[in-house]
Every structure is written in C-alpha cells, then in structure tokens.
Design a protein around this motif. Structure first.
Motif, mmCIF file in Angstrom:
data_model
loop_
_atom_site.group_PDB
_atom_site.id
_atom_site.type_symbol
_atom_site.label_atom_id
_atom_site.label_comp_id
_atom_site.label_asym_id
_atom_site.label_seq_id
_atom_site.Cartn_x
_atom_site.Cartn_y
_atom_site.Cartn_z
ATOM 1 N N LYS G 2 0.841 -1.191 0.000
ATOM 2 C CA LYS G 2 0.000 0.000 0.000
ATOM 3 C C LYS G 2 0.879 1.245 0.000
ATOM 4 N N ARG G 4 1.271 5.036 1.168
ATOM 5 C CA ARG G 4 0.720 6.026 2.091
ATOM 6 C C ARG G 4 1.311 7.382 1.712
ATOM 7 N N GLU G 42 -5.533 6.803 -2.952
ATOM 8 C CA GLU G 42 -5.118 7.044 -1.565
ATOM 9 C C GLU G 42 -5.021 8.547 -1.338
ATOM 10 N N LYS G 60 -11.134 8.729 -1.159
ATOM 11 C CA LYS G 60 -10.917 7.517 -1.955
ATOM 12 C C LYS G 60 -12.153 7.246 -2.800
ATOM 13 N N TYR G 81 0.290 4.403 -11.236
ATOM 14 C CA TYR G 81 -0.396 5.430 -10.451
ATOM 15 C C TYR G 81 0.292 6.772 -10.658
#
Lengths: 94, 94, 94, 94, 94, 94, 94
Positions: G2, G4, G42, G60, G81
C-alpha cells in the motif's frame, strides 16, 4: 561514522532494481519526473525551517518513494546515500 | 586576523581529498549537485534573517557536508575558506 | 557632502589590492561569486524593510567581505563608493 | 497641474550633468547597475503596500541617488519626471 | 451594460493624445516602461486580495498615470477599456 | 453529471462570438493578453487557499470577463468548459 | 502493498479513454494545459504543508479532473499510479 542530517533533511539509501522487483514496484521509463524507491537511513530533527515548523513524518527503515532529481548524493564508507528534504519524499510504501 | 560571519553565515574550510579518504568519505563524480565535506571554522550569531528566527545548529570543529556550488570563497592569510549560509549545510558527520 | 543610506543600505569603500595584501587577504580568481573586501563608510538606520525588522550589525570603519556583484557604484567628490544592502555583506574581518 | 503619487511611490526630477558636477557627484560609466541623482518632487502617502506598512523616509526637495533602471518616465507641462517606489531610492545626499 | 471589476481591479479609459496635450501631459517615446494617462471608469471593492487587505485609493473620474503594459483590454458597446490592478496605477494627476 | 470545483476554482462556459455581439461586447485582436467573456457554471466553496481565506465573489449565471490564457479546458457530455481560479476573473458584466 | 502519501499528496489512477467516453467526458486535444480524469486511490493526511494548514477535500473513490503535467508516475504491482498534490486537482466529477 554517522551522518546527522540538519533540519528537515533525510538520508536515504536507494533500493536496487532487484529489490524493487521483489517488492513489486517497477518505475516506468517515461520522460516525466520519475520517482525512485529508497530506504530511510537517518532522519533530521525537523524544527523551524524557513520560519515554518516542520514535523518529521518518516522514520528510519521506512520504504519511501522520492523525486528522482531531488537531493544530493554522497558516498560514505563505500556506500552511496542521498540527502534530501522531507518534502521531496512523496509517499511511504507499507 | 579573524572572520566574524554575519547572521546565519558559517565559515568553513574544505577538507582535502586525503582527509576525506582517511575519514572514509568519497564523493562521486556524477553530473548531479555534489556535496562537499568541510570543517566549520566560524559560526555566525544567527538571529532574525529575512524576518525568520534562525538558530545555529553547527559548531566550530564540526565536519559538515555542504552543497558544492553554495557560498563564496575567500583566501585569508594564505588559507582558502568558504562563507555560506547554514541552510546550505546538509548534514554533520560524526 | 554626505551620503545617508536608506533603510538597510550600507555605503562602503573598496579596499585597494595593496591594502588587501597588507591585511593578509587575497581574493582568488575563480569562476564563482567572488567576495570583495571594503571598509564601511555609512550605515543606514535599518528598521522595517519589506515588512521585516532589520537591525544593523555593521558599523562605520568595519572591514567587511561582500559579494562582488552586489550593490550600485557611485562617485562622490572624486571618490568611488558602493551602496548595498546589509544582507550582501558576508562577514566582518577583525 | 500636480502629480499625486500612490502608496509608496515618489516623483523625482533627474539632476542634469552640470548640477551633478557642481555638487561634486560624478556617476561612472561601468557595466553595472548605475545609480542616478535626482531631486524629490512629490512623495506618496505610504501606508500598507503589498500587506506591509511602508513609512516614507524621503521628503520634497531631498537630493537622492536611485537605481538607473527603476521607475517610469513621464513628461508633464514640458518637464520630464520619473515615478518610482521609495525602495528604489538608495540614499539621500546631504 | 456595466462592468463591475472584482477585488482590487480598476476599469480605465485611455485618454487620447489630444486630451493629453490639452492637459499638458506628453509621454516620451523612450525604450523604458512607458506610463500612460487614463480616466478611471469603475473601481473594484478592494478587500482581501492574496491575503492582504487592499483599500482602494482611486475614484471614478480620476485622471491616472498607469504602466503601459499593465492590464487587459476589452471593448464594450464600441468603447475600449483597460482592466488592471490598482497597484499598476502610479499616480493621480490633479 | 456535475463538476464540483475545488477551493477557489470556478467552472465557466465561454460565450460564442454571436452572444458577445448581441450583448455588445467585442474583444479586440491585439497582441496583448486578451480577456474573454463567459458564463459561470459552477463555483467552488472557497475557503483557505494557500493559507489565505478566499471568499467567492461570483455566482452561477454571472457573465464574467477572464484572462484568455487562464485555466484548463475540459469537455463534458459534449460541452466544453474552462476551470480557472476566481483570481483569473477580471470583472462581472451586469 | 500500500502507498501512504505524505502531507497533501494524493495517489490517483488515470481512467482509460473508454471509461472517460462511458462517463461522458472527452478531453480535447488543444495546445493548452490539458486536464485529465482519474480515480482517487489514496489520500494523504493533510496537515501543515509549507507552514499552511491543508485540509483534504477529496476522498478515496472520487472521480477527479487534474492537470496533465502534475505529479509523478509510479508503477506498483503492475499498476500505474500518479502521485500529486491536492492543489493539482481541479474538480471532482459527481
């Protein structure tokens, strides 16, 4: 020997391509600013930088994505590091 | 004769290549901004610079890494020094 | 006739090469920004400059090192002076 | 007809070369930014400029040195004037 | 139809050469930034602009000198106007 | 589908030449920055932008003059819109 | 794995042309800065950025329009991304 970064600076060690592949991150070869992945080695104390209070949000050992052209490179005891400002770190990968 | 730097300025003396090698620091020859290693000779008093309170974080005798193109060079009593702002110092090597 | 500099400006008189040599200061001929040595002739009152409180840190008679390309030159009563901002003065030589 | 400058602006009238010579000021022909001498004709009220409180430090009749390339020129009733900001005035000659 | 300028903007109408001559103002053809003369047609409300409180200092009908390259031109009902910020107005001619 | 602009942004729809002519506004073909006329379609909530409190001064349906080169164009459901900051709007036409 | 994002940064995934067409949004091929459509993946925590309190306004799953040249691209687990600052997001499409 240890590097103690000043203010909001962070010392990072770039992750090798293999490590990136193992961790599932691949960085594309586009003409745009390319982020890089690295591990945080040392974190400055933060405090007032340019008259603004900076709180450090990254910690030693964090895997981070940072702007490719940010920071300065230095080699210590045969290892290459990059020293940059925390604001040049885009994200932490967990 | 002594140089008293104003405000947030610092007088440093660059370390020779041999000293760098002895101390285990080698600076790579890349095309990027190259940090340099130096010893702090004099430290300004800090105080309000551009309307912002600057606290000096380096001390006489500190070994520091700084941006290669930062500061102004001056030769005093046959010795070459660089005068730069504390914000151009990236890290202290301990 | 007297020059009264405004705000944070300082009137300085450059020291001749001979004076520099006598005082032990030699300025190198590098491609980088070259500091120069001068004597302070007049000091502005300081005060609020660009909304920031500036306190003057140099005094008449101080020997100072300043950025070569800073300030404006003026000749008064046959003497050449430079008018610059205090922030263009790097250090006082004592 | 009268010019009322706004904010921190000042209307000045350049002094002719003869006047400069009489007053002992000669401006050198260097490649650097060249200050000029002028007499203050009108002074704006000062006040808040760009969110900063500006207090006017020059008065009508002051002989001032200003940056050559500062300000805008205007001819009124056959006379040429320059309108500039007070911060473009380097010093008052007394 | 009426133009209501926002914030610190002012709508002005340039004065023709004849009007300038009648009023005794002639603008020189130099290479520097050339001020222009105009009449104020509409004045914005002022208020907080870029986080700074702006108080309008010009009024409808004022003859003003403004920077030639400032502002945007618009033609309404066959008449040409210029919309600029009050800070681009140098002085009021009385 | 609806566009909800963030912060101090405004969604506008450019008025066609015919509409401009009908409303009496003609924009000149000069080399300078050319304002354009448009109708406000959506207005952001304002609030703190870059640390400054922004209050929205335009409303849905307002006819506005804006800087030609400001903003980004987007086509939604076959209609072209421009998204820009309120500070790029020069005036409201009433 | 993930990402952050730090501070006011947002991780988004660009929508493919087909998705844009289905949702009725078509982006024109003009020479101007072109906004793009994407989905928010995110959202950073906001907080003090450059000394200014930033509150995150996107969530989100939001469909957003953003500046084409903003942000850095990164590929994670085979997916591409973009990481950008919230201020580079122009609008939310509802």
């Amino acid at each position: 020997m240890k590097i103690r970064p000043l203010a909001d600076r962070v010392v990072i060690k770039r992750l090798e391509a293999e490590e990136k592949t193992k961790s599932g991150i691949v960085l594309p070869g586009s003409a745009k600013e390319q982020p890089q992945m690295a591990e945080v080695v040392e974190v400055g104390p933060g405090g007032v930088v340019d008259g603004k209070e900076i709180k450090m949000e990254v910690s030693k050992g964090d895997k981070v994505i940072f702007s490719k052209y940010a920071g300065s490179e230095v080699k210590i005891d045969g290892e290459e590091y990059t020293i940059l400002r925390q604001s040049d770190i885009l994200a932490v990968v967990e």
